[in-house]
Design a protein around this motif. Structure first.
Motif, PDB file in Angstrom:
ATOM      1  N   LEU A   1       0.827  -1.207   0.000  1.00  0.00           N
ATOM      2  CA  LEU A   1       0.000   0.000   0.000  1.00  0.00           C
ATOM      3  C   LEU A   1       0.860   1.255   0.000  1.00  0.00           C
ATOM      4  O   LEU A   1       0.612   2.208  -0.747  1.00  0.00           O
ATOM      5  CB  LEU A   1      -0.917  -0.019   1.220  1.00  0.00           C
ATOM      6  CG  LEU A   1      -2.023   1.026   1.273  1.00  0.00           C
ATOM      7  CD1 LEU A   1      -3.018   0.799   0.151  1.00  0.00           C
ATOM      8  CD2 LEU A   1      -2.733   0.968   2.620  1.00  0.00           C
ATOM      9  N   TRP A   2       1.884   1.261   0.853  1.00  0.00           N
ATOM     10  CA  TRP A   2       2.784   2.420   0.950  1.00  0.00           C
ATOM     11  C   TRP A   2       3.432   2.700  -0.402  1.00  0.00           C
ATOM     12  O   TRP A   2       3.479   3.836  -0.877  1.00  0.00           O
ATOM     13  CB  TRP A   2       3.840   2.140   2.017  1.00  0.00           C
ATOM     14  CG  TRP A   2       4.606   3.324   2.531  1.00  0.00           C
ATOM     15  CD1 TRP A   2       4.887   4.487   1.880  1.00  0.00           C
ATOM     16  CD2 TRP A   2       5.187   3.457   3.834  1.00  0.00           C
ATOM     17  NE1 TRP A   2       5.619   5.329   2.670  1.00  0.00           N
ATOM     18  CE2 TRP A   2       5.820   4.725   3.876  1.00  0.00           C
ATOM     19  CE3 TRP A   2       5.262   2.629   4.940  1.00  0.00           C
ATOM     20  CZ2 TRP A   2       6.513   5.173   5.005  1.00  0.00           C
ATOM     21  CZ3 TRP A   2       5.947   3.070   6.071  1.00  0.00           C
ATOM     22  CH2 TRP A   2       6.558   4.335   6.094  1.00  0.00           C
ATOM     23  N   PHE A   3       3.920   1.657  -1.043  1.00  0.00           N
ATOM     24  CA  PHE A   3       4.558   1.817  -2.351  1.00  0.00           C
ATOM     25  C   PHE A   3       3.549   2.288  -3.396  1.00  0.00           C
ATOM     26  O   PHE A   3       3.810   3.205  -4.182  1.00  0.00           O
ATOM     27  CB  PHE A   3       5.190   0.494  -2.782  1.00  0.00           C
ATOM     28  CG  PHE A   3       5.850   0.550  -4.126  1.00  0.00           C
ATOM     29  CD1 PHE A   3       7.053   1.216  -4.309  1.00  0.00           C
ATOM     30  CD2 PHE A   3       5.259  -0.060  -5.232  1.00  0.00           C
ATOM     31  CE1 PHE A   3       7.655   1.273  -5.556  1.00  0.00           C
ATOM     32  CE2 PHE A   3       5.855  -0.009  -6.480  1.00  0.00           C
ATOM     33  CZ  PHE A   3       7.062   0.661  -6.643  1.00  0.00           C
ATOM     34  N   GLY A   4       2.363   1.665  -3.389  1.00  0.00           N
ATOM     35  CA  GLY A   4       1.340   2.032  -4.361  1.00  0.00           C
ATOM     36  C   GLY A   4       0.836   3.455  -4.179  1.00  0.00           C
ATOM     37  O   GLY A   4       0.411   4.099  -5.141  1.00  0.00           O
ATOM     38  N   TRP A   5       0.911   3.949  -2.937  1.00  0.00           N
ATOM     39  CA  TRP A   5       0.415   5.291  -2.654  1.00  0.00           C
ATOM     40  C   TRP A   5       1.245   6.361  -3.372  1.00  0.00           C
ATOM     41  O   TRP A   5       0.767   7.458  -3.620  1.00  0.00           O
ATOM     42  CB  TRP A   5       0.419   5.553  -1.155  1.00  0.00           C
ATOM     43  CG  TRP A   5      -0.738   6.360  -0.668  1.00  0.00           C
ATOM     44  CD1 TRP A   5      -0.961   7.697  -0.883  1.00  0.00           C
ATOM     45  CD2 TRP A   5      -1.834   5.904   0.127  1.00  0.00           C
ATOM     46  NE1 TRP A   5      -2.113   8.104  -0.264  1.00  0.00           N
ATOM     47  CE2 TRP A   5      -2.681   7.021   0.368  1.00  0.00           C
ATOM     48  CE3 TRP A   5      -2.191   4.669   0.675  1.00  0.00           C
ATOM     49  CZ2 TRP A   5      -3.835   6.925   1.130  1.00  0.00           C
ATOM     50  CZ3 TRP A   5      -3.337   4.581   1.435  1.00  0.00           C
ATOM     51  CH2 TRP A   5      -4.151   5.702   1.642  1.00  0.00           C
ATOM     52  N   PHE A   6       2.490   6.050  -3.710  1.00  0.00           N
ATOM     53  CA  PHE A   6       3.288   7.009  -4.478  1.00  0.00           C
ATOM     54  C   PHE A   6       2.628   7.270  -5.837  1.00  0.00           C
ATOM     55  O   PHE A   6       2.647   8.398  -6.352  1.00  0.00           O
ATOM     56  CB  PHE A   6       4.714   6.494  -4.685  1.00  0.00           C
ATOM     57  CG  PHE A   6       5.506   6.402  -3.408  1.00  0.00           C
ATOM     58  CD1 PHE A   6       5.409   7.374  -2.437  1.00  0.00           C
ATOM     59  CD2 PHE A   6       6.361   5.330  -3.183  1.00  0.00           C
ATOM     60  CE1 PHE A   6       6.142   7.301  -1.262  1.00  0.00           C
ATOM     61  CE2 PHE A   6       7.101   5.243  -2.006  1.00  0.00           C
ATOM     62  CZ  PHE A   6       6.985   6.230  -1.046  1.00  0.00           C
ATOM     63  N   GLY A   7       2.047   6.234  -6.435  1.00  0.00           N
ATOM     64  CA  GLY A   7       1.318   6.422  -7.683  1.00  0.00           C
ATOM     65  C   GLY A   7       0.021   7.174  -7.457  1.00  0.00           C
ATOM     66  O   GLY A   7      -0.375   8.014  -8.261  1.00  0.00           O
ATOM     67  N   PHE A   8      -0.613   6.884  -6.350  1.00  0.00           N
ATOM     68  CA  PHE A   8      -1.869   7.531  -5.959  1.00  0.00           C
ATOM     69  C   PHE A   8      -1.671   9.047  -5.840  1.00  0.00           C
ATOM     70  O   PHE A   8      -2.427   9.838  -6.406  1.00  0.00           O
ATOM     71  CB  PHE A   8      -2.248   6.948  -4.594  1.00  0.00           C
ATOM     72  CG  PHE A   8      -3.658   7.159  -4.150  1.00  0.00           C
ATOM     73  CD1 PHE A   8      -4.604   6.174  -4.368  1.00  0.00           C
ATOM     74  CD2 PHE A   8      -4.032   8.287  -3.454  1.00  0.00           C
ATOM     75  CE1 PHE A   8      -5.915   6.329  -3.927  1.00  0.00           C
ATOM     76  CE2 PHE A   8      -5.333   8.453  -3.006  1.00  0.00           C
ATOM     77  CZ  PHE A   8      -6.275   7.472  -3.247  1.00  0.00           C
ATOM     78  N   ASN A   9      -0.628   9.445  -5.097  1.00  0.00           N
ATOM     79  CA  ASN A   9      -0.408  10.869  -4.845  1.00  0.00           C
ATOM     80  C   ASN A   9       0.409  11.544  -5.939  1.00  0.00           C
ATOM     81  O   ASN A   9      -0.004  12.554  -6.507  1.00  0.00           O
ATOM     82  CB  ASN A   9       0.275  11.062  -3.491  1.00  0.00           C
ATOM     83  CG  ASN A   9      -0.695  10.923  -2.333  1.00  0.00           C
ATOM     84  OD1 ASN A   9      -1.878  10.663  -2.531  1.00  0.00           O
ATOM     85  ND2 ASN A   9      -0.208  11.086  -1.116  1.00  0.00           N
ATOM     86  N   ALA A  10       1.587  11.017  -6.232  1.00  0.00           N
ATOM     87  CA  ALA A  10       2.430  11.652  -7.242  1.00  0.00           C
ATOM     88  C   ALA A  10       1.752  11.633  -8.607  1.00  0.00           C
ATOM     89  O   ALA A  10       1.887  12.570  -9.393  1.00  0.00           O
ATOM     90  CB  ALA A  10       3.783  10.955  -7.310  1.00  0.00           C
ATOM     91  N   GLY A  11       0.991  10.579  -8.881  1.00  0.00           N
ATOM     92  CA  GLY A  11       0.298  10.502 -10.158  1.00  0.00           C
ATOM     93  C   GLY A  11      -0.719  11.608 -10.352  1.00  0.00           C
ATOM     94  O   GLY A  11      -1.072  11.945 -11.484  1.00  0.00           O
ATOM     95  N   SER A  12      -1.174  12.196  -9.257  1.00  0.00           N
ATOM     96  CA  SER A  12      -2.152  13.271  -9.362  1.00  0.00           C
ATOM     97  C   SER A  12      -1.558  14.550  -9.940  1.00  0.00           C
ATOM     98  O   SER A  12      -2.306  15.480 -10.272  1.00  0.00           O
ATOM     99  CB  SER A  12      -2.769  13.551  -7.984  1.00  0.00           C
ATOM    100  OG  SER A  12      -3.538  12.442  -7.557  1.00  0.00           O
TER     101      SER A  12
END
Length: 271
Positions: A156-167
């Protein structure tokens, strides 16, 4: 695909909802960019990125009423909630013509649209459904497999980089800033959670560290691209401490929020 993307990002109707006919059946959603919604990436990529937000939000709510609903009822709930709650809120907050956006509300990656909406919906759901038959206030319900909790948190922590930075919708300085603030807030929230456990004279735990990390991810999400790394440290520390206290209180109440969705996501989003 049928109407959800249109309701969230279609031509704004008085800032309240998108025109359901704008992108009906993905009409006009293709490889081209969109000057207002996706100026740097294809509109169809933007739509899939937004679909990811729409998928994860009702999934978060599920944690509040786990073990108390039939699957067919859950499917109906997800469909209705997505149309009636999620799409309008996404339009208000993220569409350039949405009335909250027009008022100056900033939500970089879903603090309002995802976490607050899921958290408060979870609170209502847990209250409406009532508690599980084996639930007792103040009695711990430890996870069945702690290594799985650790593994899931890492993913989840790793995937959250895509969640936030991807925005940021681009490989840009803003995206890099979002990665850094996301990482720091999560790490500090994890430490804050463990410190509050220790001050309460509870034994700090690996599961507590995981929950604290997620709380930091939640709290930094709406601000990730707007604040400094130093500010993210403060946000993570406050969220880790406040959400820990709220979760501890919830555990001694009659409210059976199975996975503490409201104390972590609801309050984390508010913070």
């Amino acid at each position: 695909v049928v109407v959800g993307f249109s309701l969230a990002f279609g031509d704004s109707l008085r800032g309240l909802i998108g025109n359901p006919l704008t992108f009906l059946l993905f009409k006009g959603v293709g490889e081209q960019t969109h000057p207002a919604l996706a100026p740097t990436i294809p509109l169809i990529l933007f739509s899939m990125f937004q679909l990811k937000f729409a998928i994860i939000t009702p999934a978060l709510i599920t944690g509040a009423f786990a073990e108390r609903v039939k699957f067919r009822g859950y499917l109906l709930f997800v469909c209705l909630w997505s149309i009636v709650v999620y799409c309008p809120l996404a339009h208000w907050t993220w569409h350039p013509g949405g009335f909250l956006r027009q008022m100056g509300v900033l939500d970089f990656a879903g603090g309002t649209v995802v976490h607050m909406s899921a958290g408060f919906s979870a609170l209502v759901a847990a209250w409406v459904f009532g508690h599980r038959q084996d639930y007792a206030p103040g009695v711990a319900h430890p996870p069945a497999n702690v290594p799985y909790v650790l593994l899931g948190t890492g993913m989840l922590w790793f995937g959250w980089f895509g969640f936030n930075a991807g925005s940021a919708l681009a490989a840009s300085p803003v995206a890099v800033q979002a990665i850094m603030t996301t990482h720091i807030a999560s790490g500090v929230a994890m430490l804050a959670w463990l410190i509050v456990d220790w001050l309460r004279k509870d034994k700090p735990s690996a599961v507590g560290a995981c929950v604290g990390a997620v709380v930091g991810l939640v709290a930094i999400t709406p601000a990730a691209g707007y604040v400094t790394v130093g500010a993210s440290l403060v946000i993570g520390a406050v969220a880790g401490a406040v959400c820990n206290i709220a979760a501890h209180w919830r555990g001694h109440s009659i409210l059976d929020d199975t996975l503490d969705v409201f104390p972590c996501h609801g309050l984390g989003g508010v913070i």
